[in-house]
Design a protein around this motif. Structure first.
Motif, PDB file in Angstrom:
ATOM      1  N   SER A 187       1.178  -1.511   0.001  1.00 55.40           N
ATOM      2  CA  SER A 187      -0.279  -0.251   0.226  1.00 55.40           C
ATOM      3  C   SER A 187       1.323   0.905  -0.178  1.00 55.40           C
ATOM      4  O   SER A 187       2.453   1.063   0.820  1.00 55.40           O
ATOM      5  CB  SER A 187      -0.977  -0.025   1.238  1.00 55.40           C
ATOM      6  N   PRO A 188       0.328   2.357   0.122  1.00 55.44           N
ATOM      7  CA  PRO A 188       1.550   3.723  -0.507  1.00 55.44           C
ATOM      8  C   PRO A 188       2.042   4.020   0.957  1.00 55.44           C
ATOM      9  O   PRO A 188       3.446   4.469   0.985  1.00 55.44           O
ATOM     10  CB  PRO A 188       0.444   4.432  -0.300  1.00 55.44           C
ATOM     11  N   PRO A 189       1.389   3.571   2.224  1.00 58.22           N
ATOM     12  CA  PRO A 189       2.212   4.007   3.060  1.00 58.22           C
ATOM     13  C   PRO A 189       3.995   2.956   3.389  1.00 58.22           C
ATOM     14  O   PRO A 189       4.964   3.154   3.823  1.00 58.22           O
ATOM     15  CB  PRO A 189       1.759   3.975   4.342  1.00 58.22           C
ATOM     16  N   VAL A 190       3.120   1.872   2.865  1.00 57.77           N
ATOM     17  CA  VAL A 190       4.298  -0.279   2.935  1.00 57.77           C
ATOM     18  C   VAL A 190       5.593   0.888   2.056  1.00 57.77           C
ATOM     19  O   VAL A 190       6.328   0.168   1.835  1.00 57.77           O
ATOM     20  CB  VAL A 190       3.403  -0.699   2.558  1.00 57.77           C
ATOM     21  N   VAL A 205      -1.805 -10.805  -9.578  1.00 58.65           N
ATOM     22  CA  VAL A 205      -3.178 -11.407  -9.168  1.00 58.65           C
ATOM     23  C   VAL A 205      -3.509 -11.950  -7.745  1.00 58.65           C
ATOM     24  O   VAL A 205      -2.842 -12.721  -7.064  1.00 58.65           O
ATOM     25  CB  VAL A 205      -3.200 -12.704  -9.976  1.00 58.65           C
ATOM     26  N   GLY A 206      -3.733 -10.686  -7.329  1.00 60.01           N
ATOM     27  CA  GLY A 206      -4.392 -10.547  -5.941  1.00 60.01           C
ATOM     28  C   GLY A 206      -5.814 -10.991  -5.594  1.00 60.01           C
ATOM     29  O   GLY A 206      -6.724 -10.662  -6.618  1.00 60.01           O
ATOM     30  N   ARG A 207      -6.457 -10.774  -4.343  1.00 59.67           N
ATOM     31  CA  ARG A 207      -7.726 -11.100  -3.880  1.00 59.67           C
ATOM     32  C   ARG A 207      -8.168 -10.163  -3.642  1.00 59.67           C
ATOM     33  O   ARG A 207      -9.706  -9.775  -3.759  1.00 59.67           O
ATOM     34  CB  ARG A 207      -7.294 -11.860  -2.544  1.00 59.67           C
ATOM     35  N   ARG A 208      -7.104  -9.187  -3.381  1.00 59.52           N
ATOM     36  CA  ARG A 208      -8.478  -7.840  -4.096  1.00 59.52           C
ATOM     37  C   ARG A 208      -6.973  -6.838  -4.833  1.00 59.52           C
ATOM     38  O   ARG A 208      -6.412  -6.593  -5.156  1.00 59.52           O
ATOM     39  CB  ARG A 208      -8.392  -6.866  -2.421  1.00 59.52           C
ATOM     40  N   ASP A 209      -7.885  -5.029  -4.212  1.00 62.32           N
ATOM     41  CA  ASP A 209      -6.686  -4.529  -5.586  1.00 62.32           C
ATOM     42  C   ASP A 209      -6.104  -3.766  -4.802  1.00 62.32           C
ATOM     43  O   ASP A 209      -5.306  -2.568  -5.622  1.00 62.32           O
ATOM     44  CB  ASP A 209      -7.596  -3.534  -6.970  1.00 62.32           C
ATOM     45  N   SER A 210      -5.990  -3.383  -3.013  1.00 62.50           N
ATOM     46  CA  SER A 210      -4.558  -2.959  -2.463  1.00 62.50           C
ATOM     47  C   SER A 210      -4.634  -4.055  -1.616  1.00 62.50           C
ATOM     48  O   SER A 210      -4.849  -4.928  -1.042  1.00 62.50           O
ATOM     49  CB  SER A 210      -4.914  -1.657  -2.264  1.00 62.50           C
ATOM     50  N   LEU A 211      -3.199  -3.955  -0.460  1.00 63.87           N
ATOM     51  CA  LEU A 211      -2.691  -3.879   0.505  1.00 63.87           C
ATOM     52  C   LEU A 211      -3.509  -6.066  -0.208  1.00 63.87           C
ATOM     53  O   LEU A 211      -3.438  -7.319   1.117  1.00 63.87           O
ATOM     54  CB  LEU A 211      -3.956  -3.862   1.543  1.00 63.87           C
ATOM     55  N   ARG A 267      -5.417 -18.287   0.642  1.00 64.15           N
ATOM     56  CA  ARG A 267      -6.053 -17.317  -0.454  1.00 64.15           C
ATOM     57  C   ARG A 267      -6.313 -17.762  -1.137  1.00 64.15           C
ATOM     58  O   ARG A 267      -7.036 -16.834  -1.674  1.00 64.15           O
ATOM     59  CB  ARG A 267      -4.696 -16.053  -0.880  1.00 64.15           C
TER      60      ARG A 267
END
Lengths: 277, 766, 163
Positions: free
Chosen positions: A93-96, A176-182, A253
């Motif tokens: 994510s942005p902070p990461v 390919v992630g389960r959601r689009d951020s984090l 996941r």
């Protein structure tokens, strides 16, 4: 918190149990989940010698402590390493991305590390320094397994070196992630491709994340594809080969069968780069 | 502030938001003092075991550890629960799930505390864990509660409608399907916590994050053997709840700790992992549906069988089941059928209240069944819904006559006229390479309030302050839904005062009055009605007071204006501040009571079912539509557009209304596509927010919301419940959109990409 | 006992010095020792963004930093915004006006991410705003109104520049 390399070597010598971290986005999470309190924690963030992105001749040198945000915003990366830029933008994510560093992502050596598949296809080399020596290792031999790297006590990764050439027309990364951020990659694929005007793959490098203990490159698939047309027909046999070659696991996941299936199918996305489209 | 109108129907910006954007708003978790004691819980981490012994010796050796308390230190019944008191404060005989609290540790610092918790040793004899509904129902199953009359069944019942099962044969078309929904975690940002101290008078004061301060007080008192008068609960701003704080979390433990902290204040704050381990969840469900119709599409028959996994404790499991049964037929006329339901004890995490409250589960099943039926009938799915949709005077599936505003037909008709419905085919055909598009719809109803037996009331207290302002004492918690703001608008508009002249007192059992829980989509309806009465009495009293002062006969000649009361014929004004000085305290306070009307329909003779809430009297409605795009390579579903048309009465504040709609949809989309709280053999697998996938800003589309604003005569200003209904739409709407795209109905949630890929594959091979 | 370390840094525009344990997390230092409870903890491991603060102008997670890392840095928390002018006030106002706040627990972190975004990109598109706040979980699901609020600030900023 050492500021100069000499201070770092000193602290490392004095504390054989020392644990080193840069951004803290992996290590501090790990310590929390293990309820662990190491006797000595060394934070590398002030070592300016290991920062910055430069070019020398045909090589690009990326300081180990370059943050993901710095990578994404760097003009050299944007121009010559589009693949790295795309992959890095999908990390955490942005902070990461403000905290985590490229070398941190490498030494964490997660098969899902977002920068790793691109580094594999770029044939990246790591510069590893200790008080007395500097050595280079290709990333493929440096990463030994999940969380395991070829690094001795007293050594740290100081720079990541990527060659500028050969140039590739297509830089492709898909996570390919389960959601689009984090999101942690369920499967990822990095590709560097050159396609001729008549739609034939002339050169290709491919690497997959999250389908084995480390990032996986299948040179047999690469050489199989070279000379084939960039089309569903041309790729479909390679899709099958990839599905046979990967070794994914089941976890919360995704299932291994899903990872296997998608690892192969991700190749089809390259069709979007067909010159005639 | 641009939006500061107190008019009903206008936007009044939330006054609490001003404090929340500056970091000044104090949540329970923000209470600290230098001399505080940290309290924490040793959890069982085993799903089912006989407790043999608790060894505290090593823990007590750790410097900084003050006390290790066990069930032996609990003076009362050591049992808590909303309906059935079956949950121990600290386990005394048997461990029934991994999150059970076994010992309570008091320490000087957080790090001492965590070392000591690790050092407490639990000796136990493991028992086979009961971890699925089918096993729990076997005659020789291990029992979660040995003395329960109905083995592992917490509550079960059936209700026959019309001719019952016999009507199955009279259907021309019948569809049959089994659905399964997952365990959903609330994941409120503020995890369970509180701050407690024993004051000089020997009373225990607790500041905590809860939806139910008054009920908590009674539960703590009974469990710990304390006079309820000696407990005070204060609820500041709450960092989200969604049903998960509808009942005891930290409260009894904190009170117990305060009894043993030698006068020092006690702080307890569960971290995310502990919150996941021990908090209640949305009940996982298994639902069998058989839905039948005549050839012309008239619904004729429904056979429903619902099973909920409630974990080891009642919490609100029975009530959730009853509401699920009541809503199992959706917003349609269905003359015949059978509703069977059971809520089953297991050694899994505790099932409890979660926004949607059982309706979420059954709506997802019913709405998918309706789409399956439409396909089989060869009918348009919207036409089929419209044809059977309820109107006032109809009886709903459970047999309750609808006597309050019933706007589902308007919802569906508005949806049918919307451009997203009219342009659906052209959008569907425009899918880019490797994408497949689908459009789904759903129709939803959701009750508000408590049902026929449990008293559903509120007591509003309103005070004219020394400086002529009005102070609202509200015992209903604001956990983010914004009822405080609605209350200000109600008083502001009825008493004609600007927002700056109105103060609010947040729930405090010493200051505010019992008004039920902040739940069941009831906050503004029930408390608002009480507040409307209070405002009327206040206005009348003040006008009379001024009339008397001025020796004018007719108090009707007076009206309230900002900060004053004006005699309209002469334009003479007396400032409220001046009036306040002439009144004594008792005169300046108005208390008004409101009791929600309840259903008198005798839809069942089963007293247990009635006690658990069947049937309700007031319902909200919505129609929903989603555009989805499936990636054919990965099976990922992207929600491109979401439209909801709602009948939740007149809108008190459009901004708050939107917040409820958008927020509920976000949680509903989480349920549909991402969230899954997983366990294996009773052990928790989902430990943190990296594997429990709450939607991020990247995962939810902008929502288009149309509020019909139909007037509900019984509601304050024509309003009715808005809190929950939006949560119920996304799962069936998305599943129906995938059905539209692939021709396959997915019956298990969350809908994972792998299931979507399989549906695509089956579609290709068809 | 591990020896304490003396660190100095700028906190909300004021220079401060504190003694702290070398393994103390920034969030604990801020909330417990310095009373800045506007910084919220919700997951403790970087999965939610509630504890976001600005370190030398960039948003960082205070649950994944040790207090000693603050030495010599400029720190801004939600409390520090109240004394600043310009962008931060506009952001706070817009969050209130556009209804971007529900329970408010994610709000401080959300605002810190917004300020980092507007510092580096004063004219973000709606999608860029989406990305910038994508490390901040809002369980109330207020994203749409948060996007509206940030968009409004952006429009106001560009209007005031044009004038």
């Amino acid at each position: 918190m050492p500021v100069k390399p000499d201070e770092l070597w000193g602290v490392l010598d004095e504390n054989p149990e020392a644990v080193v971290y840069a951004g803290g986005t992996d290590l501090l999470v790990k310590l929390r989940s293990q309820h662990a309190k190491p006797a000595c924690l060394i934070c590398l963030e002030r070592l300016d010698d290991f920062k910055g992105i430069t070019t020398e001749g045909d090589e690009i040198f990326i300081g180990a402590l370059t943050t993901h945000r710095e990578m994404v915003g760097d003009p050299i990366v944007v121009r010559d390493l589009r693949l790295m830029a795309t992959a890095t933008k999908s990390l955490g994510s942005p902070p990461v991305r403000n905290m985590g560093t490229l070398a941190g992502n490498i030494v964490t050596a997660s098969p899902a590390g977002d920068t790793l598949a691109p580094l594999y296809v770029l044939n990246a080399q790591l510069e590893i320094r200790s008080r007395s020596a500097t050595r280079r290792a290709p990333i493929e031999s440096f990463i030994l397994g999940p969380g395991k790297v070829d690094l001795n006590h007293g050594e740290i990764v100081s720079r990541i070196i990527v060659s500028k050439s050969p140039k590739f027309g297509v830089h492709h990364y898909e996570k390919v992630g389960r959601r689009d951020s984090l999101a942690c990659a369920v499967v990822s694929m990095a590709a560097l491709v050159n396609v001729t005007d008549d739609n034939i793959i002339s050169k290709i490098r491919l690497a997959w994340g999250s389908v084995g203990p480390t990032i996986m490159r299948f040179r047999s698939v690469e050489s199989f594809l070279e000379g084939k047309a960039l089309s569903i027909k041309g790729l479909s046999e390679a899709v099958r080969l990839v599905k046979e070659s990967v070794h994914p696991i089941d976890d919360l996941r995704a299932s291994s069968s899903y990872r296997r299936e998608v690892a192969g199918r991700l190749l089809l996305r390259l069709i979007g780069y067909t010159p005639c489209i | 502030m641009k939006f500061n109108s107190i008019n009903i129907g206008s936007i009044l910006c939330r006054p609490d938001a001003l404090l929340k954007v500056s970091g000044e708003a104090k949540f329970a978790v923000d209470y600290y003092e230098n001399n505080c004691v940290w309290a924490g819980v040793k959890r069982a981490l085993e799903p089912h075991a006989i407790l043999k012994n608790i060894d505290c010796v090593n823990a007590l050796k750790i410097p900084g550890v003050l006390k290790v308390l066990t069930h032996k230190d609990v003076q009362g019944t050591n049992r808590q629960g909303v309906i059935r008191k079956d949950q121990p404060v600290l386990v005394n005989d048997k461990i029934r799930h991994c999150g059970d609290a076994v010992a309570l540790v008091l320490a000087e610092t957080k790090s001492d505390l965590s070392l000591a918790i690790d050092a407490v040793q639990i000796e136990m004899e493991r028992l086979p864990a009961v971890t699925d509904i089918a096993t729990a129902l076997e005659t020789d199953s291990h029992l979660v509660h040995e003395h329960n009359e109905k083995s592992n069944i917490l509550l079960a019942g059936d209700i026959t409608v019309g001719k019952g099962l016999a009507a199955a044969n009279q259907c021309d078309v019948l569809v049959e399907a089994k659905f399964e929904t997952q365990r959903q975690e609330h994941a409120y940002m503020e995890t369970e916590n509180g701050w407690a101290w024993l004051d000089d008078e020997g009373r225990i004061n607790i500041v905590c994050s809860t939806q139910t301060p008054f009920r908590d007080r009674v539960e703590i008192a009974e469990a710990l053997g304390i006079d309820p008068k000696n407990i005070r609960i204060i609820v500041p701003y709450v960092g989200g709840a969604f049903g998960g704080k509808d009942g005891i979390t930290v409260q009894s433990l904190l009170a117990l700790a305060a009894q043993h902290s030698e006068g020092r204040p006690v702080k307890m704050w569960w971290n995310r992992e502990e919150s996941f381990l021990s908090s209640v969840k949305r009940h996982p469900s298994m639902m069998s549906y058989r839905l039948g119709a005549k050839l012309d599409g008239t619904l004729h028959f429904l056979d429903v069988d619902i099973s909920l996994d409630t974990g080891p404790y009642d919490h609100l499991g029975g009530v959730v089941l009853a509401l699920a049964m009541e809503h199992s037929g959706g917003p349609y006329r269905i003359p015949n059928g059978l509703i069977r339901g059971k809520c089953v004890y297991t050694n899994n995490p505790v099932g409890g209240a979660f926004r949607g409250f059982g309706v979420t589960q059954v709506t997802s099943a019913m709405e998918r069944a309706v789409d399956l039926l439409a396909e089989k009938l060869g009918m348009d799915r919207l036409e089929l819904r419209l044809q059977n949709a309820l109107k006032a005077g109809d009886r709903n599936f459970i047999g309750k006559t609808l006597i309050t505003s019933t706007g589902i037909i308007e919802c569906l008709e508005t949806l049918s006229r919307h451009k997203l419905w009219r342009r659906k085919l052209s959008w569907k055909c425009g899918a880019p390479i490797f994408k497949k598009r689908g459009i789904g719809i759903s129709a939803v109803m959701h009750a508000s309030g408590y049902g026929p037996v449990v008293p559903d009331y509120a007591n509003a207290k309103l005070e004219l302050t020394e400086n002529g302002k009005f102070r609202i004492y509200c015992g209903v918690v604001d956990m983010g839904q914004g009822n405080t703001t609605a209350n200000i608008q109600i008083i502001g508009s009825l008493l004609n005062q600007p927002v700056g002249r109105i103060e609010v007192i947040l729930p405090d059992t010493d200051k505010t009055l019992p008004s039920g829980s902040a739940s069941a989509s009831r906050c503004t309806y029930t408390f608002g009605n009480a507040l409307v009465s209070a405002a009327g009495i206040m206005r009348e009293r003040l006008c009379q007071k001024v009339a008397d002062l001025l020796m004018i006969k007719d108090s009707n000649e007076f009206s309230m204006v900002p900060e004053a009361i004006r005699h309209l014929p002469t334009n003479r004004e007396i400032r409220l501040e001046t009036i306040a000085r002439t009144m004594d305290l008792a005169e300046k306070v108005v208390i008004a009571h409101f009791r929600a009307p309840v259903a008198t329909d005798l839809v069942t003779n089963d007293q247990e079912m009635r006690l658990h809430g069947i049937p309700h009297n007031l319902f909200s409605y919505s129609a929903n539509l989603a555009y989805i795009e499936i990636d054919e390579i990965t099976g990922k579903v992207g929600v491109q557009k979401y439209l909801t048309v709602s009948d939740c009465g007149k809108v008190v504040n459009p901004q708050l209304y939107d917040q409820q709609i958008q927020g509920g949809i976000c949680q509903g989309l989480g349920l549909a596509l991402y969230e899954n709280f997983e366990t294996l053999d009773g052990y928790v697998l989902t430990k943190d927010l990296s594997t429990y996938l709450v939607p991020t800003s990247m995962d939810v589309p902008d929502v288009e919301s149309v509020a019909l604003g139909i007037h509900e005569p019984s509601g304050p200003f024509g309003s009715k419940g808005i809190g929950e209904i939006s949560t119920n739409g996304p799962l069936p709407t998305i599943a129906n959109a995938i059905f539209d795209a692939t021709g396959h109905m997915l019956k298990k949630s969350p809908i994972k990409p792998e299931a979507v890929l399989a549906a695509l594959e089956r579609n290709l091979s068809r | 006992m591990i020896a304490k370390v003396l660190i100095s840094f700028e906190l909300n525009s004021k220079k401060i010095e504190v003694e702290t344990e070398p393994d103390r997390r920034v969030i604990d230092l801020l909330r417990e020792d310095l009373g800045l409870t506007g910084v919220k903890e919700s997951c403790g491991r970087g999965d939610c963004g509630s504890c976001s603060i600005l370190v030398d102008g960039f948003v960082r997670l205070s649950c994944l930093m040790l207090a000693v890392q603050l030495h010599g840095r400029k720190i801004l928390t939600i409390e520090g915004l109240n004394e600043l002018e310009g962008v931060s006030i506009s952001v706070q106002d817009a969050f209130v006006e556009l209804g971007a706040v529900q329970c408010g627990f994610c709000t401080p972190g959300m605002i810190m991410s917004t300020i980092d975004l507007l510092n580096s990109n004063p004219k973000p598109s709606r999608n860029e705003i989406r990305e910038a706040i994508s490390g901040n979980i809002c369980r109330c699901g207020a994203y749409q109104k948060i996007l509206d609020a940030v968009e409004t600030v952006t429009e106001e900023l560009s209007e005031s520049k044009n004038v």
